[in-house]
Motif scaffolding. Structure first.
Motif, PDB file in Angstrom:
ATOM      1  N   ARG A   1     101.566  -1.903  55.650  1.00 21.06           N
ATOM      2  CA  ARG A   1     102.390  -1.637  56.837  1.00 21.06           C
ATOM      3  C   ARG A   1     103.138  -2.889  57.302  1.00 21.06           C
ATOM      4  O   ARG A   1     103.181  -3.215  58.494  1.00 21.06           O
TER       5      ARG A   1
ATOM      6  N   TYR B   1     106.542  -3.856  46.670  1.00 19.53           N
ATOM      7  CA  TYR B   1     106.962  -2.895  47.698  1.00 19.53           C
ATOM      8  C   TYR B   1     105.839  -1.911  48.031  1.00 19.53           C
ATOM      9  O   TYR B   1     105.658  -1.545  49.198  1.00 19.53           O
ATOM     10  N   ARG B   2     105.079  -1.479  47.018  1.00 19.61           N
ATOM     11  CA  ARG B   2     103.978  -0.563  47.292  1.00 19.61           C
ATOM     12  C   ARG B   2     102.881  -1.252  48.108  1.00 19.61           C
ATOM     13  O   ARG B   2     102.296  -0.651  49.009  1.00 19.61           O
TER      14      ARG B   2
ATOM     15  N   GLU C   1     104.105  -1.493  51.671  1.00 22.73           N
ATOM     16  CA  GLU C   1     104.004  -0.203  52.362  1.00 22.73           C
ATOM     17  C   GLU C   1     102.558   0.089  52.765  1.00 22.73           C
ATOM     18  O   GLU C   1     102.276   0.525  53.883  1.00 22.73           O
TER      19      GLU C   1
ATOM     20  N   THR D   1     107.897  -8.019  54.472  1.00 24.42           N
ATOM     21  CA  THR D   1     108.112  -7.578  53.091  1.00 24.42           C
ATOM     22  C   THR D   1     108.985  -8.575  52.344  1.00 24.42           C
ATOM     23  O   THR D   1     108.700  -8.922  51.182  1.00 24.42           O
TER      24      THR D   1
END
Length: 284
Positions: free
Chosen positions: A76, A69-70, A73, A82
């Motif tokens: 973008r 998830y990081r 992020e 994701t």
């Protein structure tokens, strides 16, 4: 053999498409590397550079969901992208989908649906866009697709390899980019799918445009939308379309095209159905 490198290839492709200014990093001097450097992405995602390098090279096979998830992020990524990254990470960790040979037959009720929506063009496709069944208008929507034997009537193959395809859609480039992004999403779900691998291999060999788009690693599931045609039989028409999953059918979808009644687009759609019926009658 399972390919554990897909996660790293996806990360590298997306890293190279994010500029440092987009994520608030200063730019000094000449950069020979497109996009973010590995150490920059590692810092943004809160992991060590060594860990990220091993991840990108396929040597780290079990990143946690928090790390994924990081990374998403920092890169973008969209929600769909994701999800794709999470699926690739699970695949690397040894979580495999239960695979069975997908059915190529369409159940009788779905065939009745194809007939009941006429004059709207409609067809049933599988997870890699093989056309498994179609009503007359749905088949006529792709002029020349019957040049292929039924088992080779794949819509993405048609998009890139059939000579009629480039003139059929007003915006061919955007259309096919969406098709490739859909196929890439399917590859994330099951990278070892032999049917998908065979199709991708064929198209990469035969179409430089497909190979270029495939290597962009864009990911986008199929949805709804609009397509504008320059159809050789009925001329220009703008049709909306819906993708309807068929439950318990190995990923088959019913795709239906629509136009507002009373419009020139609807008239063209009806004319397409009529011409398709007449062609079938003449052949009989």
């Amino acid at each position: 053999m399972t390919d554990r490198g897909e996660l790293g290839r996806f990360l590298r492709a997306r890293r190279e498409r994010v500029g440092p200014r987009e994520v608030g990093l200063p730019v000094a001097g000449v950069r020979r590397t497109p996009g973010l450097r590995r150490e920059e992405l590692a810092t943004l995602a809160g992991v060590s550079v060594d860990y990220y390098v091993r991840l990108e090279r396929g040597k780290e096979t079990n990143p946690s969901a928090a790390v994924v998830y990081r990374l998403a992020e920092a890169l973008r990524l969209s929600e769909a992208e994701t999800d794709h990254l999470l699926t690739l990470a699970a695949h690397n960790a040894g979580v495999r989908p239960v695979r069975r040979v997908p059915a190529r037959t369409v159940r009788p009720t779905a065939l009745l649906l194809l007939d009941s929506v006429r004059p709207n063009p409609a067809f049933v496709v599988n997870h890699i866009n093989d056309m498994l069944a179609a009503n007359p208008g749905g088949l006529a929507l792709y002029p020349g697709i019957t040049d292929y034997p039924p088992e080779r009537r794949n819509l993405i193959r048609y998009h890139f390899l059939h000579p009629a395809a480039r003139e059929l859609w007003v915006d061919w480039e955007t259309l096919v980019a969406g098709s490739v992004a859909h196929l890439r999403a399917m590859a994330g779900t099951d990278p070892d799918d032999p049917e998908l691998a065979a199709l991708v291999g064929e198209l990469c060999c035969k179409s430089p445009e497909f190979a270029r788009m495939w290597n962009r690693y864009d990911v986008r599931p199929r949805g709804t939308g609009t397509k504008v045609y320059n159809h050789p039989t009925v001329g220009r028409m703008r049709l909306e379309f819906e993708n309807l999953p068929l439950i318990d059918s190995d990923g088959q979808r019913l795709v239906v095209y629509l136009a507002e009644p009373g419009t020139p687009d609807h008239d063209a759609m009806v004319l397409l159905e009529m011409s398709a019926r007449e062609a079938v009658s003449e052949e009989a």
